[in-house]
Design a protein around this motif. Structure first.
Motif, short mmCIF file in Angstrom:
data_model
loop_
_atom_site.label_atom_id
_atom_site.label_comp_id
_atom_site.label_asym_id
_atom_site.label_seq_id
_atom_site.Cartn_x
_atom_site.Cartn_y
_atom_site.Cartn_z
N ALA A 187 31.12 31.87 18.71
CA ALA A 187 29.86 31.78 19.46
C ALA A 187 28.95 32.96 19.13
CB ALA A 187 30.14 31.73 20.96
N ALA A 188 29.51 34.15 19.01
CA ALA A 188 28.71 35.33 18.66
C ALA A 188 28.14 35.19 17.26
CB ALA A 188 29.56 36.59 18.78
N LEU A 189 28.96 34.76 16.31
CA LEU A 189 28.48 34.56 14.94
C LEU A 189 27.39 33.50 14.89
CD1 LEU A 189 28.69 35.05 11.90
CD2 LEU A 189 30.51 33.33 11.85
N THR A 190 27.59 32.42 15.63
CA THR A 190 26.59 31.35 15.67
C THR A 190 25.28 31.85 16.27
OG1 THR A 190 28.32 29.69 15.84
CG2 THR A 190 26.11 29.03 16.55
N ALA A 191 25.37 32.63 17.35
CA ALA A 191 24.16 33.16 17.99
C ALA A 191 23.38 34.05 17.02
CB ALA A 191 24.54 33.94 19.25
N VAL A 192 24.07 34.90 16.29
CA VAL A 192 23.40 35.78 15.32
C VAL A 192 22.76 34.94 14.21
CG1 VAL A 192 23.78 37.56 13.57
CG2 VAL A 192 24.82 37.79 15.83
N ALA A 193 23.49 33.95 13.70
CA ALA A 193 22.95 33.11 12.62
C ALA A 193 21.71 32.34 13.08
CB ALA A 193 24.02 32.15 12.12
#
Length: 95
Positions: free
Chosen positions: A14-20
């Motif tokens: 979720a964190a990686l997706t939010a940053v992307a």
């Protein structure tokens, strides 16, 4: 399934997706994959893998008396979040 590990993977993804999404936008994530055949291969691989997971989720949900359609729609809308959340809400085996 190891629930703490599943929670960690879900939050990290979720964190990686939010940053992307913040850096590239939703459309930008897909546009990046369509720039060359290497990106397209990764995208097609993801579609195949999630398709196989959807077949498993459908059968598993029906066996457990759960409605599979919401999980499949969530997977179509958000990718791996559908199966991750399905696994997090799935009753432990033997119950």
């Amino acid at each position: 399934m190891n629930r703490p590990l599943l929670i960690l993977v879900t939050f990290a993804f979720a964190a990686l997706t939010a940053v992307a999404v913040w850096q590239h936008g939703v459309i930008g994530i897909f546009a990046w994959q369509l720039q060359n055949t290497a990106g397209l291969q990764v995208l097609v691989d993801l579609v195949i893998a999630l398709g196989l997971v959807c077949v498993w989720m459908w059968r598993d949900a029906r066996e457990q008396g759960r409605r599979p359609l919401p999980w499949l729609l969530l997977t179509l809308a958000s990718g791996s979040f559908g199966p991750l959340l399905y696994l997090l809400t799935r009753p432990p085996a033997g119950r």
